[in-house]
Scaffold this motif. Structure first.
Motif, PDB file in Angstrom:
ATOM      1  N   PHE A 226       0.871  -1.177   0.000  1.00  0.00           N
ATOM      2  CA  PHE A 226       0.000   0.000   0.000  1.00  0.00           C
ATOM      3  C   PHE A 226       0.898   1.213   0.000  1.00  0.00           C
ATOM      4  CE2 PHE A 226      -2.329   3.232   2.684  1.00  0.00           C
ATOM      5  CZ  PHE A 226      -3.318   3.547   1.760  1.00  0.00           C
ATOM      6  N   ILE A 227       0.604   2.195  -0.871  1.00  0.00           N
ATOM      7  CA  ILE A 227       1.405   3.417  -0.906  1.00  0.00           C
ATOM      8  C   ILE A 227       0.519   4.621  -0.601  1.00  0.00           C
ATOM      9  CG2 ILE A 227       1.130   3.672  -3.440  1.00  0.00           C
ATOM     10  CD1 ILE A 227       3.952   5.023  -3.391  1.00  0.00           C
ATOM     11  N   ALA A 228       1.034   5.532   0.222  1.00  0.00           N
ATOM     12  CA  ALA A 228       0.280   6.752   0.520  1.00  0.00           C
ATOM     13  C   ALA A 228       1.204   7.836   1.025  1.00  0.00           C
ATOM     14  CB  ALA A 228      -0.796   6.462   1.569  1.00  0.00           C
ATOM     15  N   GLU A 229       0.792   9.077   0.804  1.00  0.00           N
ATOM     16  CA  GLU A 229       1.457  10.218   1.412  1.00  0.00           C
ATOM     17  C   GLU A 229       0.895  10.372   2.832  1.00  0.00           C
ATOM     18  OE1 GLU A 229      -0.475  11.942  -2.288  1.00  0.00           O
ATOM     19  OE2 GLU A 229       0.780  13.619  -1.640  1.00  0.00           O
ATOM     20  N   PRO A 230       1.736  10.599   3.840  1.00  0.00           N
ATOM     21  CA  PRO A 230       1.205  10.810   5.194  1.00  0.00           C
ATOM     22  C   PRO A 230       0.139  11.906   5.220  1.00  0.00           C
ATOM     23  CG  PRO A 230       3.572  10.464   5.296  1.00  0.00           C
ATOM     24  CD  PRO A 230       3.215  10.526   3.831  1.00  0.00           C
ATOM     25  N   VAL A 231       0.430  13.043   4.572  1.00  0.00           N
ATOM     26  CA  VAL A 231      -0.590  14.060   4.288  1.00  0.00           C
ATOM     27  C   VAL A 231      -0.556  14.260   2.775  1.00  0.00           C
ATOM     28  CG1 VAL A 231      -1.274  16.481   4.567  1.00  0.00           C
ATOM     29  CG2 VAL A 231      -0.197  15.249   6.488  1.00  0.00           C
ATOM     30  N   GLN A 232      -1.699  14.098   2.097  1.00  0.00           N
ATOM     31  CA  GLN A 232      -1.721  14.349   0.648  1.00  0.00           C
ATOM     32  C   GLN A 232      -1.349  15.802   0.402  1.00  0.00           C
ATOM     33  OE1 GLN A 232      -5.585  12.305   1.043  1.00  0.00           O
ATOM     34  NE2 GLN A 232      -5.683  12.662  -1.151  1.00  0.00           N
ATOM     35  N   PRO A 246      -3.696   5.057  12.278  1.00  0.00           N
ATOM     36  CA  PRO A 246      -3.559   3.858  13.128  1.00  0.00           C
ATOM     37  C   PRO A 246      -4.290   2.654  12.547  1.00  0.00           C
ATOM     38  CG  PRO A 246      -4.140   5.788  14.451  1.00  0.00           C
ATOM     39  CD  PRO A 246      -4.225   6.217  13.005  1.00  0.00           C
ATOM     40  N   GLU A 247      -5.443   2.903  11.913  1.00  0.00           N
ATOM     41  CA  GLU A 247      -6.214   1.805  11.323  1.00  0.00           C
ATOM     42  C   GLU A 247      -5.494   1.258  10.081  1.00  0.00           C
ATOM     43  OE1 GLU A 247      -8.481   0.325  12.735  1.00  0.00           O
ATOM     44  OE2 GLU A 247      -9.800  -0.643  11.266  1.00  0.00           O
ATOM     45  N   ILE A 248      -4.925   2.133   9.279  1.00  0.00           N
ATOM     46  CA  ILE A 248      -4.146   1.680   8.115  1.00  0.00           C
ATOM     47  C   ILE A 248      -2.976   0.805   8.580  1.00  0.00           C
ATOM     48  CG2 ILE A 248      -2.517   2.439   6.315  1.00  0.00           C
ATOM     49  CD1 ILE A 248      -5.274   3.017   5.335  1.00  0.00           C
ATOM     50  N   ASP A 253      -0.285  -4.422   8.977  1.00  0.00           N
ATOM     51  CA  ASP A 253       0.348  -5.418   9.856  1.00  0.00           C
ATOM     52  C   ASP A 253      -0.382  -6.756   9.766  1.00  0.00           C
ATOM     53  OD1 ASP A 253       2.127  -3.526  10.685  1.00  0.00           O
ATOM     54  OD2 ASP A 253       1.174  -3.139  12.624  1.00  0.00           O
ATOM     55  N   GLU A 254      -1.700  -6.707   9.916  1.00  0.00           N
ATOM     56  CA  GLU A 254      -2.456  -7.972   9.993  1.00  0.00           C
ATOM     57  C   GLU A 254      -2.402  -8.763   8.699  1.00  0.00           C
ATOM     58  OE1 GLU A 254      -6.431  -7.694  11.629  1.00  0.00           O
ATOM     59  OE2 GLU A 254      -5.628  -6.635  13.398  1.00  0.00           O
ATOM     60  N   HIS A 255      -2.332  -8.034   7.573  1.00  0.00           N
ATOM     61  CA  HIS A 255      -2.345  -8.752   6.297  1.00  0.00           C
ATOM     62  C   HIS A 255      -0.942  -8.925   5.719  1.00  0.00           C
ATOM     63  CE1 HIS A 255      -6.740  -8.833   6.023  1.00  0.00           C
ATOM     64  NE2 HIS A 255      -6.678  -7.673   6.641  1.00  0.00           N
ATOM     65  N   GLY A 256       0.058  -8.465   6.442  1.00  0.00           N
ATOM     66  CA  GLY A 256       1.443  -8.693   6.026  1.00  0.00           C
ATOM     67  C   GLY A 256       1.796  -8.027   4.708  1.00  0.00           C
ATOM     68  N   ILE A 257       1.222  -6.842   4.425  1.00  0.00           N
ATOM     69  CA  ILE A 257       1.599  -6.172   3.185  1.00  0.00           C
ATOM     70  C   ILE A 257       2.574  -5.039   3.486  1.00  0.00           C
ATOM     71  CG2 ILE A 257      -0.586  -6.800   2.082  1.00  0.00           C
ATOM     72  CD1 ILE A 257      -1.414  -3.897   2.255  1.00  0.00           C
ATOM     73  N   ILE A 282       3.666   5.975  12.126  1.00  0.00           N
ATOM     74  CA  ILE A 282       3.496   4.804  11.262  1.00  0.00           C
ATOM     75  C   ILE A 282       4.859   4.203  10.939  1.00  0.00           C
ATOM     76  CG2 ILE A 282       1.248   5.370  10.304  1.00  0.00           C
ATOM     77  CD1 ILE A 282       2.619   6.684   7.960  1.00  0.00           C
ATOM     78  N   ARG A 283       4.844   2.944  10.545  1.00  0.00           N
ATOM     79  CA  ARG A 283       6.080   2.186  10.377  1.00  0.00           C
ATOM     80  C   ARG A 283       6.214   1.652   8.961  1.00  0.00           C
ATOM     81  NH1 ARG A 283       3.528   0.590  14.832  1.00  0.00           N
ATOM     82  NH2 ARG A 283       2.970  -1.430  13.953  1.00  0.00           N
ATOM     83  N   PRO A 284       6.579   2.528   8.017  1.00  0.00           N
ATOM     84  CA  PRO A 284       6.711   2.082   6.633  1.00  0.00           C
ATOM     85  C   PRO A 284       7.920   1.176   6.426  1.00  0.00           C
ATOM     86  CG  PRO A 284       7.417   4.360   6.823  1.00  0.00           C
ATOM     87  CD  PRO A 284       6.891   3.955   8.172  1.00  0.00           C
TER      88      PRO A 284
END
Ligand code: PLP
Length: 465
Positions: A226-232, A246-248, A253-257, A282-284
């Motif tokens: 999954f790729i995202a900017e912390p703030v767009q 936190p939900e992302i 984590d749960e899906h190991g991606i 977050i832990r990229p």
């Protein structure tokens, strides 16, 4: 030799520019009619144009001049490096001191075990690298079917075919991208425009859980990252609700991606931390870097890669990927000097402790203006939503961006660079902006908003769509 000087009349420069220079993200016909603004110099947070006007640059160029304009130290670092070793490549088992020095400095500054850098010429190239890196990684892990990358609508990840395919901006999606298969877009966490009757908290959770839904629908065994900017940023400085990241993180984590944080704007102090990932905790596995890495004084970007991914890729033979200017020695030397200044002058600490809170208070005060709905700000990046009706968060009857463009034009006339994204006005000033300069920024913004308000009322545009 043709010498094109600053002393040529502005209209002659504009004529040559329109005749021979194709501009990025510009309406060429419009440009030929009005003539481009010619910037001739800059110092601190202030630009000078060819007519001698002084303009406060509240966009740091394109979000990049974090340490401000006019720092001789960077020019001297470039000049020294050009005399010593202007170019050598980093392919085929070669290296040079600037590439080594910058890589080890980045490993020291980056959070956790992001200890490895793959260099690129900018953010777009770095995101192209990331596409190949994560697919190659899963291939080596014996999971070649894991090749889908999930991104977001209205994200910006650059303009190359890879970056443009990852990005989700509607204006780009009809012009030759997306072309890379295996990229899936979910909705953005933009509560103002898309939150409807939900609370920001619930909306943030709903948008994050779209990631989980997409993973389940596509099959977790097929999703690479999954790729995202912390703030767009380019999407309009869309600050996500606090519930979002936190939900992302939980879902990744749960899906190991793998999580890729595109830190091209958020990195190097923009949020008041070294990296936006630290702001959101977050832990990229990979961070895309560029822009503030060199404060824009030289073109350079890269991917900061965690131990696990780097070990797998390094252990898999040749990684058949790279750019002629990966780790360009002059760009590395300039970036290193930029990082030295950011660190030794405690510029990011000052943002966090003094200037960002000061700016935030003034910025939030703009919601008193009749045109301004919400005001969002994180560190030194902020946005305001213009609206004809605050309670319903309504859009204007006019085509999206009409009012925003009016406002941007008034800003320029009043000596301020503010950008518009649709009818959102955005800022990202140099991190060195002082409190006095923040006062000037706000004064000019208010004058411009007042003038925009008068203008759109006169034109009959001040109505709900
Ligand atoms: C600017 C930007 C890019 C592209 O960087 P370039 O250096 O223009 O190639 C990628 N991602 C984000 C988040 C950006 O803001």
């Amino acid at each position: 030799m043709n010498v094109i000087t600053n002393h040529m009349p502005t209209d002659e420069l504009q004529r040559l520019d329109a005749a021979h220079h194709m501009h990025p993200f510009t309406d060429g016909a419009d440009l030929a009619k009005t003539g481009a603004r010619v910037i001739t110099g800059a110092d601190g947070v202030t630009l000078t144009d060819s007519n001698g006007h002084k303009i406060l640059d509240a966009m740091s160029g394109l979000w990049c001049v974090n340490i401000g304009y006019g720092r001789r130290e960077l020019a001297e670092a470039a000049s020294r490096q050009m005399m010593e070793l202007p170019y050598y490549n980093t392919f085929f088992q070669t290296t040079h001191v600037p590439a080594i020095a910058l890589a080890s400095k980045l490993a020291e500054l980056a959070p956790r075990d992001l200890n490895h850098v793959f260099y690129a010429g900018g953010g777009s190239e770095a995101n192209d690298t990331n596409i190949r890196l994560v697919r190659h990684y899963w291939m080596q892990k014996g999971q070649p079917e894991r090749n889908i990358i999930i991104s977001r609508k209205n994200a910006y990840h650059g303009s190359t075919l890879g970056g443009g395919s990852l990005g989700g901006m509607s204006g780009m999606q009809t012009q030759g991208v997306p072309v890379i298969p295996g990229i899936h877009h979910i909705d953005q966490p933009d509560w103002w425009s898309e939150g409807g009757d939900m609370s920001p908290h619930d909306f943030g959770l709903e948008r994050a859980r779209q990631l989980e839904k997409a993973i389940e629908e596509l099959g977790a065994h097929r999703v690479a990252a999954f790729i995202a900017e912390p703030v767009q940023g380019a999407g309009g400085v869309i600050v996500p609700p606090d519930s979002y990241w936190p939900e992302i993180q939980r879902i990744c984590d749960e899906h190991g991606i793998l999580l890729i944080a595109d830190e091209v704007i958020c990195g190097f102090g923009r949020t008041g931390h070294w990296f936006g990932s630290q702001h959101y905790d977050i832990r990229p596995h990979i961070m895309t870097i560029a822009k503030g890495l060199s404060s824009g004084y030289a073109p350079i970007g890269g991917s900061l890669v965690c131990d696990e991914v780097a070990e797998v890729v390094n252990g898999a033979g040749d990684f058949n990927h790279g750019y002629t200017y990966s780790g360009h020695p002059v760009a590395c030397a300039v970036a290193l000097e930029n990082l030295r200044i950011l660190e030794e002058e405690k510029i990011i600490d000052r943002v966090a402790a003094e200037t960002a809170p000061y700016l935030a208070e003034k910025w939030q005060g703009l919601t008193d203006h009749p045109l301004v709905g919400e005001a969002k700000i994180v560190g030194m990046m902020g946005s305001i939503a213009l609206t004809p009706h605050k309670d319903s968060r309504a859009a204007f009857a006019a085509e999206a961006g009409t009012v925003g463009l009016h406002c941007r034009t008034r800003c320029f006339a009043n000596g301020l660079v503010m950008r518009h994204v649709g009818d959102r006005m955005i800022i990202a000033p140099p991190l060195v902006i002082t409190k006095d300069e923040i006062d000037t920024l706000i004064e000019r913004a208010v004058t411009s908003l007042d003038e925009t308000y008068d203008l759109i009322r006169a034109e009959g545009l001040y109505k709900v769509g």
